[in-house]
Design a protein around this motif. Structure first.
Motif, mmCIF file in Angstrom:
data_model
loop_
_atom_site.group_PDB
_atom_site.id
_atom_site.type_symbol
_atom_site.label_atom_id
_atom_site.label_comp_id
_atom_site.label_asym_id
_atom_site.label_seq_id
_atom_site.Cartn_x
_atom_site.Cartn_y
_atom_site.Cartn_z
ATOM 1 N N ALA A 260 0.818 -1.212 0.000
ATOM 2 C CA ALA A 260 0.000 0.000 0.000
ATOM 3 C C ALA A 260 0.852 1.264 0.000
ATOM 4 N N THR A 261 2.069 1.162 0.502
ATOM 5 C CA THR A 261 2.898 2.361 0.672
ATOM 6 C C THR A 261 4.082 2.430 -0.290
ATOM 7 N N ASP A 262 4.397 1.328 -0.976
ATOM 8 C CA ASP A 262 5.588 1.285 -1.830
ATOM 9 C C ASP A 262 5.187 0.762 -3.202
ATOM 10 N N SER A 263 5.023 1.677 -4.159
ATOM 11 C CA SER A 263 4.574 1.257 -5.489
ATOM 12 C C SER A 263 5.610 0.389 -6.182
ATOM 13 N N GLY A 264 6.890 0.645 -5.892
ATOM 14 C CA GLY A 264 7.935 -0.177 -6.491
ATOM 15 C C GLY A 264 7.852 -1.615 -6.027
ATOM 16 N N LEU A 265 7.601 -1.783 -4.734
ATOM 17 C CA LEU A 265 7.478 -3.132 -4.192
ATOM 18 C C LEU A 265 6.228 -3.812 -4.730
ATOM 19 N N GLN A 266 5.142 -3.061 -4.865
ATOM 20 C CA GLN A 266 3.915 -3.625 -5.406
ATOM 21 C C GLN A 266 4.123 -4.054 -6.858
ATOM 22 N N ALA A 267 4.798 -3.232 -7.638
ATOM 23 C CA ALA A 267 5.072 -3.592 -9.030
ATOM 24 C C ALA A 267 5.939 -4.829 -9.112
ATOM 25 N N THR A 268 6.920 -4.915 -8.220
ATOM 26 C CA THR A 268 7.793 -6.084 -8.191
ATOM 27 C C THR A 268 7.017 -7.342 -7.838
ATOM 28 N N CYS A 269 6.118 -7.227 -6.877
ATOM 29 C CA CYS A 269 5.305 -8.374 -6.465
ATOM 30 C C CYS A 269 4.427 -8.853 -7.623
ATOM 31 N N LEU A 270 3.758 -7.913 -8.290
ATOM 32 C CA LEU A 270 2.899 -8.269 -9.416
ATOM 33 C C LEU A 270 3.704 -8.889 -10.551
ATOM 34 N N ARG A 271 4.884 -8.351 -10.787
ATOM 35 C CA ARG A 271 5.732 -8.875 -11.858
ATOM 36 C C ARG A 271 6.184 -10.297 -11.535
ATOM 37 N N SER A 272 6.583 -10.513 -10.305
ATOM 38 C CA SER A 272 7.020 -11.844 -9.890
ATOM 39 C C SER A 272 5.876 -12.848 -9.969
ATOM 40 N N LEU A 273 4.707 -12.443 -9.517
ATOM 41 C CA LEU A 273 3.539 -13.326 -9.548
ATOM 42 C C LEU A 273 3.170 -13.666 -10.995
ATOM 43 N N GLY A 274 3.165 -12.660 -11.856
ATOM 44 C CA GLY A 274 2.840 -12.901 -13.255
ATOM 45 C C GLY A 274 3.825 -13.845 -13.918
ATOM 46 N N SER A 275 5.112 -13.666 -13.615
ATOM 47 C CA SER A 275 6.127 -14.538 -14.207
ATOM 48 C C SER A 275 5.933 -15.982 -13.783
ATOM 49 N N ALA A 276 5.579 -16.191 -12.523
ATOM 50 C CA ALA A 276 5.367 -17.555 -12.034
ATOM 51 C C ALA A 276 4.137 -18.189 -12.666
ATOM 52 N N ILE A 277 3.046 -17.420 -12.770
ATOM 53 C CA ILE A 277 1.809 -17.970 -13.334
ATOM 54 C C ILE A 277 2.008 -18.328 -14.802
ATOM 55 N N ARG A 278 2.861 -17.596 -15.513
ATOM 56 C CA ARG A 278 3.123 -17.924 -16.918
ATOM 57 C C ARG A 278 3.578 -19.367 -17.066
ATOM 58 N N ILE A 279 4.297 -19.853 -16.086
ATOM 59 C CA ILE A 279 4.856 -21.198 -16.202
ATOM 60 C C ILE A 279 3.984 -22.222 -15.498
ATOM 61 N N VAL A 280 3.575 -21.914 -14.278
ATOM 62 C CA VAL A 280 2.866 -22.891 -13.451
ATOM 63 C C VAL A 280 1.405 -23.006 -13.844
ATOM 64 N N GLY A 281 0.817 -21.912 -14.343
ATOM 65 C CA GLY A 281 -0.613 -21.888 -14.587
ATOM 66 C C GLY A 281 -1.308 -21.175 -13.445
ATOM 67 N N SER A 282 -2.614 -21.074 -13.537
ATOM 68 C CA SER A 282 -3.351 -20.231 -12.589
ATOM 69 C C SER A 282 -4.109 -21.018 -11.532
ATOM 70 N N GLY A 283 -3.815 -22.292 -11.422
ATOM 71 C CA GLY A 283 -4.467 -23.042 -10.353
ATOM 72 C C GLY A 283 -3.965 -22.596 -8.992
ATOM 73 N N ASP A 284 -4.755 -22.781 -7.973
ATOM 74 C CA ASP A 284 -4.339 -22.387 -6.631
ATOM 75 C C ASP A 284 -3.162 -23.239 -6.196
ATOM 76 N N VAL A 285 -2.189 -22.615 -5.546
ATOM 77 C CA VAL A 285 -1.003 -23.313 -5.068
ATOM 78 C C VAL A 285 -0.900 -23.108 -3.575
ATOM 79 N N GLN A 286 -0.699 -24.190 -2.863
ATOM 80 C CA GLN A 286 -0.536 -24.105 -1.419
ATOM 81 C C GLN A 286 0.662 -24.947 -1.017
ATOM 82 N N THR A 287 1.235 -24.640 0.120
ATOM 83 C CA THR A 287 2.362 -25.413 0.624
ATOM 84 C C THR A 287 1.925 -26.175 1.853
#
Length: 989
Positions: free
Chosen positions: A234-261
């Motif tokens: 909410a306070t750091d747009s750079g961190l938010q952009a990084t999070c979204l970018r990382s999430l998008g990169s992972a979904i490109r490969i893994v797919g969009s199914g829910d993942v849990q550990t």
């Protein structure tokens, strides 16, 4: 004909540095293609928007020489300003002056921070030697200070962040992830939660770069449980952009199914995370997972705080648009009904726009990546279009009506590409100069290698007119300079790839001695760093060399080594969803198996046929290929068949096992006959194009109401390929004792109902003489006879036309219930949830589903229609798994009476195989196409009545044979389209 194309991203494998530690080797993924799959490209020059920000030293609290401290702090601030302005040389000078002031003042804390900042500047200058020295000094001071004063922990964490970035830039991914782990721990101890989150976030990106996408996604989802992340986003747009970018990169490969550990079973779903990040990730039938990825990247780019980060995310948007382009290509290849010219053009526009936006970056590396990616798309699309054009031109006249419009559309699209390709050729010298001027780094090496590899001639393929050419001098200059710089930096993966590509270039030039030298060096480096995803490519290349030199024994060994390396990592790549992995399997994996089979079936020395050891190896290689293909389709690991088990059952039950194999210039058949220990081999010279034409023609004709003369001729031709040589051979006596034929079919043979093959001499169908079954090359679970079992049946389906049901299915199910104890689940009751409940309630031996089903080469569109929608493959698996937990014995027989596969998609029967495998049933009885409702009902009636009446040891295959022969004799249903499509998979007993 083998597919004629090279796939951007598919041709270059994941470039992860693998140490000898087993944890990383375990997760290596062959087909995670770094060029576009992750590419949080080039984080190097602008760390203000990346990982470790330039830090102004804190004012020490101890009693020190204050003028020196003030002077040092002022110099550090000047260095920071110069760094941000891009004047890196002046920044180094100012910071070295500051370090001297801090040394004079005795302030070790500020020295440690200054050394860390100096390392960042040296990294931006690609002065790796000085960067290593600086960060070593910083960490030594920080660790010493932290032992005495906890306030040093943040400085220690910052130093490890900087070292992580350095290791990442040098391609040392395992040390980089360890450094980010250390940084997160120190930040946590220092109660700096934001710093800890930032380090964990960047660690997840490093995991993606290493190909560990599922683990990266799990960590990202786990992070969302931390309330500090929500505050940080909410306070750091750079961190938010990084999070979204990382999430998008992972979904490109893994797919969009829910993942849990296992450690975090309550992590957020992707939809919930999307809501938190302000992006709609809710699933939709109209949009695929790549649309979710695009939404993530677009949001990330909109809030990215720097032009550099915006450009990097534009690259990712371009790569995602490429994924969509490849999906269109893949869909057309599977079902070439209509050429998707407009959709391809739309994706080309999206790709071009994204890369143009990325190319506006002031960062030279990002600019180069954008230009190289754009060039690769154009080159590989043109190659693919040429391949499709060639394939269409080789079609039979029966197929040509399908391909004529496609040929026109392809020619038109190629014409539209010409100006862009011409421009790219003209701009080639400038791009090459730009690549040479890139500062040496891990990402720069990959960008150069991608460029060269995109323009290297395709191995063993002379059919292309290369749209853009690279001279020998240009190729060698780029590869040799990259190799020298990779050696200097100690980037062993880049070194192995550069050596291998030098060998590939030499192969295209016919310089065989150079091929051997470079390829042997590449293999030694790859094996030295335990990188099987690289090693397999160069063993394959060495195998091609020996094959070209007619050194068959050596070639076979190299091909076997290539496959052995693939086997080390295959189980890890199959769970990934990205379309490139499917392309990579077909273009980078399947050819290795097929070329090895072709080598094994070449007689050694002066003998007429391959020896028994070669035949056994060829049979096992084919089985391995088919298992790998099915695993790739289902994205799970399967238990392979035991050939000895199949051979033993063949002898015990008078069954012959036939392995028809499609090779470029011949059809080969390996046969195991009952009572005969040795394998039999025969082959016929026929082109792959002719085989394709005959099989597609046969499939088209057999579905017609009247089996025409041309269809019958095709059925006789295929019979002459597969069956007649056995009858004409010295082994005819063994064939006479055979009751059942088990086909382990290859390629388009899997789309053909073998029952319809006709003896050219008698015109009798194969089913009139033999019972027939198909084997999936999977282990048969406790195979046992069918007749001596008491049966309890679950009959489910749709009989109501208002629900899209089959009216005659009602009579079909009534016949079943008259003959066996039967529970019914029909019409509105036939839903996924009720099916799961019902199948878990009693120990059914047979599950009969009378409802439309579609088998395709896409798991997402394969399934069975219920009252509430399609029951998909994964849902079928989950439903039957519940039952197997309640009762260890699997379903004996799954019957799917109203399904279909595509006639021209050679992988469509993977959908049928997928249903069979996911259900866990010992056997599956299904149809290859939709059949007349009335004839299907009669067919099922005959089958179950024979099962009820049978007091002898008739097998399932024999029961099916009897039912098919009786339906054949019916005055209304004698044409093959009514009785031929029913096939039995799995245990035929």
């Amino acid at each position: 004909m083998a597919r004629k194309r090279a796939i951007f991203l598919g041709r270059v494998q994941s470039f992860l540095v693998i140490g000898r530690r087993s944890w990383l080797i375990k997760y290596v993924l062959i087909f995670t293609l770094v060029w576009g799959l992750i590419l949080f490209p080039s984080l190097l020059p602008n760390f203000g928007s990346a990982i470790a920000r330039f830090r102004t030293p804190a004012i020490a609290q101890s009693s020190v020489d204050q003028p020196s401290v003030d002077s040092g702090s002022a110099l550090s601030k000047q260095a920071q300003q110069l760094y941000e302005q891009g004047d890196l040389g002046a920044a180094v000078f100012k910071l070295e002056q500051a370090l001297e002031q801090f040394r004079l003042s005795g302030n070790a804390l500020q020295q440690a921070q200054a050394w860390s900042n100096l390392s960042l500047i040296h990294q931006a200058r690609a002065d790796w030697r000085q960067a290593k020295i600086a960060i070593k000094n910083s960490i030594q001071l920080a660790q010493l200070g932290a032992k005495q004063d906890p306030s040093w922990l943040s400085v220690q964490a910052q130093a490890f962040e900087t070292q992580a970035q350095l290791n990442f830039s040098l391609g040392k991914l395992e040390p980089a992830t360890q450094d980010w782990d250390q940084a997160a721990r120190y930040y946590t101890q220092a109660k700096n939660q934001l710093g800890a989150i930032r380090s964990q976030l960047w660690r997840s990106l490093a995991l993606q770069e290493a190909g560990l996408h599922r683990e990266a996604l799990q960590r990202l989802l786990s992070l969302t449980e931390d309330q500090s992340l929500a505050l940080a986003l909410a306070t750091d747009s750079g961190l938010q952009a990084t999070c979204l970018r990382s999430l998008g990169s992972a979904i490109r490969i893994v797919g969009s199914g829910d993942v849990q550990t296992a450690e975090q079973p309550q992590t957020l779903t992707l939809s919930e995370l999307g809501q938190r990040c302000g992006v709609d990730l809710s699933p939709s039938a109209d949009t695929g997972y790549l649309d979710q990825v695009t939404a993530l990247f677009q949001k990330a780019r909109a809030i990215a705080p720097s032009p550099k980060m915006q450009a990097e995310i534009s690259l990712l948007l371009g790569h995602t648009a490429q994924d969509k382009l490849r999906q269109l290509q893949d869909t057309y290849e599977r079902q070439p009904n209509k050429f998707p010219a407009q959709d391809l053009q739309a994706q080309l526009i999206a790709i071009s726009q994204a890369y143009e936006q990325a190319g506006q970056s002031s960062d030279a590396l990002v600019q180069a990546q954008a230009e190289v990616s754009k060039l690769s798309v154009l080159v590989n699309l043109d190659r693919w279009l040429q391949g499709q054009e060639t394939q269409l031109q080789q079609q039979s006249s029966e197929e040509f009506f399908v391909g004529e419009n496609a040929l026109q559309a392809i020619a038109s699209l190629r014409q539209e590409l010409k100006p862009s390709l011409t421009d790219q050729q003209a701009q080639l010298p400038d791009l090459i100069d730009q690549l040479h001027r890139l500062s040496p780094s891990h990402t720069a090496f990959y960008t150069r290698l991608q460029f060269v590899h995109s323009l290297l001639p395709v191995a063993n393929d002379q059919l292309y007119v290369e749209p853009i050419t690279l001279s020998s001098e240009q190729t060698l200059a780029l590869l040799e300079s990259t190799l020298a710089q990779a050696k200097e930096l100690g980037d062993r993966r880049s070194e192995a790839l550069a050596e291998g590509y030098l060998g590939q270039w030499a192969e295209s030039q016919g310089q065989w001695l150079s091929v051997k030298e470079h390829t042997q060096s590449a293999i030694a480096i790859a094996e030295g760093i335990v990188a099987p995803d690289i090693a397999y490519q160069w063993h394959w290349q060495m195998g091609r060399l020996f094959k070209q030199q007619d050194r068959t024994s050596l070639a076979i060994k190299e091909y076997e080594m290539a496959i052995a390396n693939l086997d080390q990592v295959r189980s890890d790549q199959i769970s990934l969803k990205n379309a490139d992995i499917q392309f990579s399997f077909r273009d980078q994996v399947e050819p290795i198996y097929r070329q090895l089979i072709e080598l094994l079936l070449q007689p050694l020395e002066a003998v007429a046929v391959p020896d028994q050891l070669q035949l056994e190896k060829a049979r096992r290689t084919l089985e391995s290929l088919q298992l790998a293909e099915l695993e790739n389709y289902l994205r799970c690991t399967l238990q392979p068949a035991n050939p000895k088990q199949l051979d033993s059952l063949s002898d015990q039950h008078n069954a012959a096992i036939l392995y028809p194999i499609i090779l470029p210039k011949q059809i080969a058949v390996i046969a195991k006959l009952p009572g005969l220990e040795q394998l039999i081999y025969f082959s016929q010279i026929v082109s792959e194009a002719e085989v394709r034409a005959q099989l597609i023609n046969l499939r088209m004709k057999v579905e017609e109401n009247r089996f025409s003369a041309t269809g019958q001729q095709a059925a006789k031709t295929v019979y002459s390929w597969l069956i007649q040589p056995l009858g004409d051979s010295q082994f005819n006596s063994f064939l006479k004792s055979t009751k059942t034929l088990i086909f382990v079919s290859d390629g388009l043979f899997r789309n053909i109902p073998m029952a319809v093959l006709q003896d050219p001499n008698t015109s009798k169908y194969l089913i009139q003489k033999y019972a027939i079954a198909l084997n999936l090359n999977l282990q048969l679970q406790n195979p046992q006879s069918f007749y001596d079992r008491s049966h309890l049946i679950l009959a489910a389906g749709l009989t109501d036309e208002g629900l899209g049901g089959l009216p005659n299915a009602k009579a079909e199910i009534e016949t079943i219930s008259k003959n066996f104890p039967t529970d019914k689940l029909l019409n509105p009751k036939f839903t996924l949830s009720k099916f799961r409940q019902k199948i878990n309630s009693r120990p059914y031996t047979i599950v009969h589903i009378a409802s439309h089903g579609d088998f395709t080469s896409q798991p997402e569109t394969t399934g069975i229609k219920s009252a509430t929608g399609l029951i998909k493959l994964n849902e079928i698996k989950e439903s039957f798994e519940i039952q197997s937990q309640a009762r260890p014995e699997p379903i004996e027989l799954l019957v799917l009476s109203a399904c279909r596969t595509s006639d021209s998609d050679r992988r469509a029967t993977l959908g049928l195989a997928g249903i069979a495998v996911q259900s866990g049933a010992r056997s599956t009885l299904a149809s290859l196409w939709y059949v007349d409702d009335e004839s299907t009902s009669l067919m099922m009636k005959l089958f179950y009545e024979k099962l009820k009446a049978s007091n002898s040891s008739l097998s399932k295959a024999e029961l099916l044979q009897i039912a098919q022969k009786e339906l054949m004799a019916h005055p209304n249903f004698g044409a093959p389209r009514y009785w031929a499509p029913f096939v039995l998979l799995g245990n035929w007993l």
